[in-house]
Each structure stands twice: as structure tokens, then as C-alpha cells.
Design a protein around this motif. Structure first.
Motif, PDB file in Angstrom:
ATOM      1  N   GLY A  46      52.496  62.920  40.350  1.00 29.96           N
ATOM      2  CA  GLY A  46      53.924  62.959  40.012  1.00 29.96           C
ATOM      3  C   GLY A  46      54.653  64.143  40.614  1.00 29.96           C
ATOM      4  O   GLY A  46      55.738  63.994  41.181  1.00 29.96           O
ATOM      5  N   ILE A  47      54.057  65.329  40.492  1.00 29.49           N
ATOM      6  CA  ILE A  47      54.775  66.528  40.971  1.00 29.49           C
ATOM      7  C   ILE A  47      54.855  66.526  42.503  1.00 29.49           C
ATOM      8  O   ILE A  47      55.846  66.976  43.082  1.00 29.49           O
ATOM      9  CB  ILE A  47      54.138  67.827  40.403  1.00 29.49           C
ATOM     10  N   ILE A  48      53.844  65.961  43.166  1.00 29.06           N
ATOM     11  CA  ILE A  48      53.893  65.873  44.630  1.00 29.06           C
ATOM     12  C   ILE A  48      54.942  64.835  45.058  1.00 29.06           C
ATOM     13  O   ILE A  48      55.719  65.068  45.995  1.00 29.06           O
ATOM     14  CB  ILE A  48      52.496  65.533  45.212  1.00 29.06           C
ATOM     15  N   LEU A  49      54.985  63.713  44.353  1.00 24.69           N
ATOM     16  CA  LEU A  49      55.987  62.686  44.691  1.00 24.69           C
ATOM     17  C   LEU A  49      57.403  63.220  44.530  1.00 24.69           C
ATOM     18  O   LEU A  49      58.267  62.991  45.370  1.00 24.69           O
ATOM     19  CB  LEU A  49      55.812  61.443  43.805  1.00 24.69           C
ATOM     20  N   MET A  50      57.653  63.938  43.409  1.00 27.90           N
ATOM     21  CA  MET A  50      59.025  64.429  43.195  1.00 27.90           C
ATOM     22  C   MET A  50      59.405  65.430  44.286  1.00 27.90           C
ATOM     23  O   MET A  50      60.540  65.436  44.763  1.00 27.90           O
ATOM     24  CB  MET A  50      59.219  65.012  41.783  1.00 27.90           C
ATOM     25  N   ALA A  51      58.424  66.257  44.699  1.00 29.00           N
ATOM     26  CA  ALA A  51      58.697  67.245  45.744  1.00 29.00           C
ATOM     27  C   ALA A  51      58.974  66.551  47.074  1.00 29.00           C
ATOM     28  O   ALA A  51      59.928  66.896  47.783  1.00 29.00           O
ATOM     29  CB  ALA A  51      57.511  68.199  45.873  1.00 29.00           C
ATOM     30  N   ARG A  52      58.171  65.548  47.408  1.00 26.96           N
ATOM     31  CA  ARG A  52      58.384  64.810  48.664  1.00 26.96           C
ATOM     32  C   ARG A  52      59.715  64.059  48.633  1.00 26.96           C
ATOM     33  O   ARG A  52      60.325  63.816  49.669  1.00 26.96           O
ATOM     34  CB  ARG A  52      57.243  63.809  48.887  1.00 26.96           C
ATOM     35  N   ALA A  53      60.133  63.655  47.418  1.00 26.73           N
ATOM     36  CA  ALA A  53      61.414  62.937  47.287  1.00 26.73           C
ATOM     37  C   ALA A  53      62.597  63.888  47.400  1.00 26.73           C
ATOM     38  O   ALA A  53      63.742  63.452  47.421  1.00 26.73           O
ATOM     39  CB  ALA A  53      61.449  62.190  45.944  1.00 26.73           C
TER      40      ALA A  53
END
Ligand SMILES: [Zn+2]
Length: 267
Positions: A195-202
């Protein structure tokens, strides 16, 4: 009964030859007896059913930021096979879910916890993490192994039959059927990591993710069945997210467009 056991094991093994999967981002390996196609179908059917039962919000102040954030998370998840959908359910429940196939719902009650688009992205990233790491399918697979066969998958999975509520609960829909089945600690940690990686990539500032747990702690009281399962504790999850922050910040710095915390949500 005794004689059928080896046959079941062989069936499970043969299906499983192509069913060992590696989750994106976390790289964790797991076994799955269910194909992604079957899983998506279950998610789509369950979502369609929930959407007919619940009061779906049309107020753009609520719906637009969730769709906007959702499309960005979807882009980062890189799953073109998913038919992403984002809805807001008019209910005080402090929860959100993502079913296999990218079927997402936010409850109005979680808006004060999310607070802004980055908070919504953190929650959504976590739920999408469960979906793309196939935690619902893993639980169903384990359940199938325990009940001793594949018959649970035969015929009409999500139509009116007594196993439907059980399947929906296993998929992560506990709040819908009144059977709260928290994901395991390792599944929760993995969803937090993805989740935290996805939000950062987004393009959302990942420093908002641990703040979600502080807000949950302050609110206390009735705990949402999935998002805030009994373990790991809020404090442990916050610490785990802080450990992931260096890696998440590297991803955020690489994001082509940055939204920071995004706009504030209506609360
Ligand atoms: Zn979770």
C-alpha cells in the motif's frame, strides 16, 4: 472418506503446479488453488451484489476525490486486466475494501480517518495490496484444503447457496455478512507494504500513511472489521510503516507527478 483423501491431495497438487504465485512489491510467495479468472469473477459478483444492497453516494464532493485517487492508485498497481470501479457507500462504518478485479468501496465513515487524498490513497493502497497479493484467494484456498476438496468451487459460487456468505467473508467482505474474518498478521503487513509503495508511486506523500493509524487510535471505539483487524496493533503498524518510509520516499521522489497530500476530503 478415507480413500478419497489421496485423490483430493493429487487434484490440489496438480492444480497447484501452476498456482504458486509471487506477490508484486513484497515478493512474497504463496500457494493458490484458484485461478485469477475465478477470483475476479467472485469479486465482481460479490461487488455487484453489495452495490444493489447498499446506498451508493452520488454527491460529487465525496465521490470525485475517491475516483480521482483511485485511478492514480490503479495506475500504480499496473493491472490492466482489472476492471477498476470506485464507489462511496453512505454508511457510518469506518471501513473500505477492494475485491479481486479492482472493485473498490469506501464507506462515508472512514472519511474523517482518511482526511485528505493522501490518506485515502494510503487506505486504498492497503486494500488494493490485499487484492493484488491475492489474500482473499489464499484464504479461500486454505479453507478449501481444510474442508477437503474443490467442490466449493463447483457450480454457482456466489448465487443463493449457504456457502456464499462464507466465501464473501473469506474475500474480505466480513462487514457485509456479519462474519469478521481478519486477515493474518503477515497478510496485513504485506498489504501495508504494498500500500505505501503504491501510494508513493501514485504521487501521494507516503508520510501520511502512519498518520492514519494515529487517527484510528484517537477515534478508538468500534473497530472496522478488515482495515483495523485485531493484530498487528495500530502502534505496530505505524512503526512498520515508518520502517518502510525510506523506500517509499525513494518511490515518491521518482513519481512523475506529485500531488503531496492532495485535496482535503469532506468530513
Ligand atoms: Zn488489511
Amino acid at each position: 472418506m478415507k480413500n478419497s483423501f489421496p485423490i483430493i491431495i493429487l487434484t490440489l497438487l496438480s492444480i497447484n503446479l501452476t498456482a504458486c504465485m509471487t506477490a508484486p512489491i513484497s515478493g512474497k510467495k504463496s500457494m493458490n488453488f484458484i485461478t485469477e479468472g475465478q477470483e475476479r469473477k467472485m469479486g465482481e459478483d460479490a461487488y455487484a451484489e453489495v452495490m444493489t444492497k447498499e446506498k451508493i453516494m452520488t454527491d460529487a464532493r465525496y465521490v470525485e476525490p475517491i475516483r480521482r485517487t483511485g485511478l492514480r492508485i490503479a495506475g500504480a498497481a499496473n493491472r490492466p486486466d482489472f476492471k477498476w470501479e470506485f464507489n462511496v457507500i453512505d454508511s457510518e462504518t469506518m471501513n473500505a475494501f477492494c475485491l479481486p478485479g479492482g472493485k473498490i468501496a469506501f464507506y462515508r465513515g472512514i472519511f474523517p480517518i482518511a482526511l485528505n487524498e493522501a490518506g485515502a490513497a494510503a487506505i486504498m493502497g492497503h486494500e488494493v495490496g490485499h487484492a493484488i497479493a491475492r489474500h482473499g484467494a489464499q484464504r479461500i484456498s486454505m479453507n478449501m484444503a481444510m474442508v477437503g476438496g474443490l467442490s466449493v468451487l463447483q457450480g454457482t459460487l456466489l448465487k443463493d447457496n449457504p456457502k456464499k456468505d462464507n466465501l464473501m467473508a473469506l474475500l474480505g467482505m466480513g462487514s457485509q455478512v456479519g462474519v469478521a474474518l481478519p486477515f493474518s498478521r503477515s497478510n496485513e503487513n504485506e498489504a501495508d507494504e504494498i500500500g505505501i509503495i503504491l501510494m508513493a508511486r501514485a504521487g501521494y506523500d507516503p508520510s501520511e500513511a502512519p498518520l492514519i493509524w494515529e487517527r484510528f487510535e484517537k477515534v478508538g471505539g468500534g473497530k472496522p472489521p478488515e482495515l483495523l483487524s485485531t493484530h498487528p496493533s495500530e502502534g505496530k503498524r505505524r512503526d512498520h510503516l515508518r520502517e518502510l518510509m525510506t523506500r517509499a520516499m525513494e518511490e515518491y521522489n521518482k513519481a512523475p507527478v506529485k500531488y503531496g497530500k492532495g485535496e482535503n476530503l469532506p468530513i
